[in-house]
Design a protein around this motif. Structure first.
Motif, PDB file in Angstrom:
ATOM      1  N   GLY A  68       0.823  -1.208   0.000  1.00 45.49           N
ATOM      2  CA  GLY A  68       0.000   0.000   0.000  1.00 45.49           C
ATOM      3  C   GLY A  68       0.852   1.250   0.000  1.00 45.49           C
ATOM      4  N   GLU A  69       0.247   2.359  -0.313  1.00 39.77           N
ATOM      5  CA  GLU A  69       0.892   3.671  -0.308  1.00 39.77           C
ATOM      6  C   GLU A  69       2.197   3.678  -1.105  1.00 39.77           C
ATOM      7  OE1 GLU A  69       1.251   5.188   3.690  1.00 39.77           O
ATOM      8  OE2 GLU A  69      -0.867   4.917   4.083  1.00 39.77           O
ATOM      9  N   GLY A  70       2.212   2.994  -2.238  1.00 40.22           N
ATOM     10  CA  GLY A  70       3.383   3.010  -3.105  1.00 40.22           C
ATOM     11  C   GLY A  70       4.540   2.164  -2.625  1.00 40.22           C
ATOM     12  N   GLY A  71       4.354   1.393  -1.583  1.00 39.96           N
ATOM     13  CA  GLY A  71       5.434   0.576  -1.033  1.00 39.96           C
ATOM     14  C   GLY A  71       5.541  -0.754  -1.747  1.00 39.96           C
ATOM     15  N   SER A  72       6.463  -1.561  -1.265  1.00 36.25           N
ATOM     16  CA  SER A  72       6.638  -2.881  -1.853  1.00 36.25           C
ATOM     17  C   SER A  72       6.236  -3.935  -0.827  1.00 36.25           C
ATOM     18  CB  SER A  72       8.093  -3.088  -2.267  1.00 36.25           C
ATOM     19  OG  SER A  72       8.929  -2.966  -1.148  1.00 36.25           O
ATOM     20  N   VAL A  73       5.860  -5.085  -1.303  1.00 35.65           N
ATOM     21  CA  VAL A  73       5.449  -6.173  -0.435  1.00 35.65           C
ATOM     22  C   VAL A  73       6.693  -6.790   0.217  1.00 35.65           C
ATOM     23  CG1 VAL A  73       4.309  -8.419  -0.354  1.00 35.65           C
ATOM     24  CG2 VAL A  73       3.434  -6.629  -1.855  1.00 35.65           C
ATOM     25  N   VAL A  74       6.598  -7.036   1.509  1.00 37.96           N
ATOM     26  CA  VAL A  74       7.696  -7.638   2.264  1.00 37.96           C
ATOM     27  C   VAL A  74       7.481  -9.142   2.300  1.00 37.96           C
ATOM     28  CG1 VAL A  74       8.731  -7.771   4.566  1.00 37.96           C
ATOM     29  CG2 VAL A  74       8.002  -5.570   3.667  1.00 37.96           C
ATOM     30  N   ALA A  75       8.551  -9.890   2.179  1.00 38.61           N
ATOM     31  CA  ALA A  75       8.478 -11.355   2.218  1.00 38.61           C
ATOM     32  C   ALA A  75       7.902 -11.817   3.558  1.00 38.61           C
ATOM     33  CB  ALA A  75       9.867 -11.944   2.010  1.00 38.61           C
ATOM     34  N   PRO A  76       7.107 -12.889   3.560  1.00 39.45           N
ATOM     35  CA  PRO A  76       6.496 -13.376   4.800  1.00 39.45           C
ATOM     36  C   PRO A  76       7.510 -13.648   5.905  1.00 39.45           C
ATOM     37  CG  PRO A  76       5.528 -14.488   2.920  1.00 39.45           C
ATOM     38  CD  PRO A  76       6.676 -13.661   2.402  1.00 39.45           C
ATOM     39  N   GLU A  77       8.673 -14.197   5.542  1.00 39.37           N
ATOM     40  CA  GLU A  77       9.670 -14.482   6.591  1.00 39.37           C
ATOM     41  C   GLU A  77      10.231 -13.195   7.181  1.00 39.37           C
ATOM     42  OE1 GLU A  77      11.642 -14.842   2.548  1.00 39.37           O
ATOM     43  OE2 GLU A  77       9.877 -15.744   3.452  1.00 39.37           O
ATOM     44  N   THR A  78      10.310 -12.157   6.359  1.00 37.32           N
ATOM     45  CA  THR A  78      10.773 -10.861   6.856  1.00 37.32           C
ATOM     46  C   THR A  78       9.742 -10.262   7.801  1.00 37.32           C
ATOM     47  OG1 THR A  78      12.006 -10.486   4.823  1.00 37.32           O
ATOM     48  CG2 THR A  78      11.559  -8.558   6.184  1.00 37.32           C
ATOM     49  N   LEU A  79       8.477 -10.367   7.450  1.00 41.24           N
ATOM     50  CA  LEU A  79       7.406  -9.875   8.321  1.00 41.24           C
ATOM     51  C   LEU A  79       7.394 -10.659   9.622  1.00 41.24           C
ATOM     52  CD1 LEU A  79       4.977  -8.097   8.900  1.00 41.24           C
ATOM     53  CD2 LEU A  79       3.560  -9.745   7.654  1.00 41.24           C
ATOM     54  N   GLY A  80       7.532 -11.974   9.527  1.00 43.03           N
ATOM     55  CA  GLY A  80       7.575 -12.805  10.731  1.00 43.03           C
ATOM     56  C   GLY A  80       8.716 -12.409  11.650  1.00 43.03           C
ATOM     57  N   GLN A  81       9.879 -12.166  11.064  1.00 42.41           N
ATOM     58  CA  GLN A  81      11.040 -11.759  11.858  1.00 42.41           C
ATOM     59  C   GLN A  81      10.795 -10.397  12.496  1.00 42.41           C
ATOM     60  OE1 GLN A  81      14.784 -11.752   9.779  1.00 42.41           O
ATOM     61  NE2 GLN A  81      15.916 -11.036  11.548  1.00 42.41           N
ATOM     62  N   ALA A  82      10.186  -9.476  11.754  1.00 40.85           N
ATOM     63  CA  ALA A  82       9.905  -8.147  12.289  1.00 40.85           C
ATOM     64  C   ALA A  82       8.932  -8.224  13.465  1.00 40.85           C
ATOM     65  CB  ALA A  82       9.353  -7.236  11.194  1.00 40.85           C
ATOM     66  N   ILE A  83       7.913  -9.070  13.338  1.00 42.43           N
ATOM     67  CA  ILE A  83       6.947  -9.245  14.438  1.00 42.43           C
ATOM     68  C   ILE A  83       7.651  -9.837  15.653  1.00 42.43           C
ATOM     69  CG2 ILE A  83       4.911 -10.546  15.191  1.00 42.43           C
ATOM     70  CD1 ILE A  83       3.875 -10.239  12.267  1.00 42.43           C
ATOM     71  N   GLN A  84       8.486 -10.827  15.430  1.00 37.96           N
ATOM     72  CA  GLN A  84       9.222 -11.458  16.528  1.00 37.96           C
ATOM     73  C   GLN A  84      10.131 -10.446  17.221  1.00 37.96           C
ATOM     74  OE1 GLN A  84      11.860 -14.596  15.305  1.00 37.96           O
ATOM     75  NE2 GLN A  84      12.231 -15.274  17.394  1.00 37.96           N
ATOM     76  N   GLU A  85      10.876  -9.677  16.456  1.00 36.09           N
ATOM     77  CA  GLU A  85      11.800  -8.700  17.038  1.00 36.09           C
ATOM     78  C   GLU A  85      11.067  -7.624  17.825  1.00 36.09           C
ATOM     79  OE1 GLU A  85      13.844  -7.535  13.479  1.00 36.09           O
ATOM     80  OE2 GLU A  85      15.392  -9.059  13.724  1.00 36.09           O
ATOM     81  N   ALA A  86       9.976  -7.105  17.259  1.00 34.24           N
ATOM     82  CA  ALA A  86       9.213  -6.063  17.960  1.00 34.24           C
ATOM     83  C   ALA A  86       8.573  -6.616  19.225  1.00 34.24           C
ATOM     84  CB  ALA A  86       8.150  -5.476  17.032  1.00 34.24           C
ATOM     85  N   THR A  87       8.051  -7.836  19.163  1.00 34.30           N
ATOM     86  CA  THR A  87       7.427  -8.458  20.335  1.00 34.30           C
ATOM     87  C   THR A  87       8.460  -8.715  21.423  1.00 34.30           C
ATOM     88  OG1 THR A  87       5.740  -9.465  18.930  1.00 34.30           O
ATOM     89  CG2 THR A  87       6.028 -10.401  21.123  1.00 34.30           C
ATOM     90  N   ASN A  88       9.621  -9.237  21.038  1.00 40.62           N
ATOM     91  CA  ASN A  88      10.674  -9.477  22.025  1.00 40.62           C
ATOM     92  C   ASN A  88      11.150  -8.179  22.667  1.00 40.62           C
ATOM     93  OD1 ASN A  88      10.592 -12.232  21.649  1.00 40.62           O
ATOM     94  ND2 ASN A  88      12.286 -12.268  20.213  1.00 40.62           N
ATOM     95  N   SER A  89      11.288  -7.151  21.876  1.00 34.48           N
ATOM     96  CA  SER A  89      11.738  -5.862  22.400  1.00 34.48           C
ATOM     97  C   SER A  89      10.699  -5.265  23.358  1.00 34.48           C
ATOM     98  CB  SER A  89      12.015  -4.901  21.239  1.00 34.48           C
ATOM     99  OG  SER A  89      12.511  -3.683  21.722  1.00 34.48           O
ATOM    100  N   ALA A  90       9.429  -5.315  22.974  1.00 39.15           N
ATOM    101  CA  ALA A  90       8.369  -4.809  23.854  1.00 39.15           C
ATOM    102  C   ALA A  90       8.291  -5.649  25.125  1.00 39.15           C
ATOM    103  CB  ALA A  90       7.025  -4.805  23.130  1.00 39.15           C
ATOM    104  N   GLY A  91       8.470  -6.959  25.003  1.00 35.02           N
ATOM    105  CA  GLY A  91       8.460  -7.836  26.178  1.00 35.02           C
ATOM    106  C   GLY A  91       9.579  -7.494  27.142  1.00 35.02           C
ATOM    107  N   SER A  92      10.740  -7.200  26.604  1.00 31.44           N
ATOM    108  CA  SER A  92      11.877  -6.807  27.435  1.00 31.44           C
ATOM    109  C   SER A  92      11.581  -5.503  28.172  1.00 31.44           C
ATOM    110  CB  SER A  92      13.131  -6.669  26.574  1.00 31.44           C
ATOM    111  OG  SER A  92      14.219  -6.243  27.340  1.00 31.44           O
ATOM    112  N   GLU A  93      11.003  -4.550  27.460  1.00 35.16           N
ATOM    113  CA  GLU A  93      10.654  -3.275  28.099  1.00 35.16           C
ATOM    114  C   GLU A  93       9.589  -3.472  29.169  1.00 35.16           C
ATOM    115  OE1 GLU A  93       9.935   0.130  25.599  1.00 35.16           O
ATOM    116  OE2 GLU A  93      11.350  -0.608  24.080  1.00 35.16           O
TER     117      GLU A  93
END
Length: 128
Positions: A68-93
């Motif tokens: 959307g908004e002129g962007g490009s589609v991110v690979a599913p494994e990249t999205l999965g990794q991003a969700i994991q990293e953000a969740t782990n970081s928020a969990g740590s905080e």
């Protein structure tokens, strides 16, 4: 004989303070449920918000991930990794927020419990 016990020598005082601890912890847990921490993945595509007890409150994915908004589609494994990293970081905080609140509660109750700082540090992944 009991010199090494320090503040533990005054057991009656500590027991009196400990009687208030269950209610204080319940109050702290309720307060932590209303606190919020947010962390983003390093790529910036995902942000996760948790409450102070580590429950996920929201997961936001940038529109670029879906093309959307002129962007490009991110690979599913990249999205999965991003969700994991953000969740782990928020969990740590969230863990750090909670540990800080427990430490403050112990301080407010004047509970000088040997090893408390090391325990809280180990729970948050710190180096104690």
């Amino acid at each position: 004989m009991f010199k090494g016990l320090g503040n533990l020598g005054n057991i009656a005082s500590m027991v009196g303070k400990l009687q208030d601890l269950p209610q204080q912890m319940q109050d702290l847990n309720e307060r932590m449920k209303s606190e919020r921490v947010t962390a983003s993945s390093p790529c910036g595509h995902v942000s996760v918000t948790m409450n102070g007890v580590g429950e996920v409150q929201s997961v936001d994915v940038s529109p670029e991930v879906f093309g959307g908004e002129g962007g490009s589609v991110v690979a599913p494994e990249t999205l999965g990794q991003a969700i994991q990293e953000a969740t782990n970081s928020a969990g740590s905080e969230a863990k750090q927020l909670y540990a800080g609140a427990v430490h403050q509660l112990a301080s407010n109750l004047d509970l000088n419990i040997p090893g408390m700082d090391g325990l809280l540090s180990s729970l948050t992944g710190g180096n104690g």
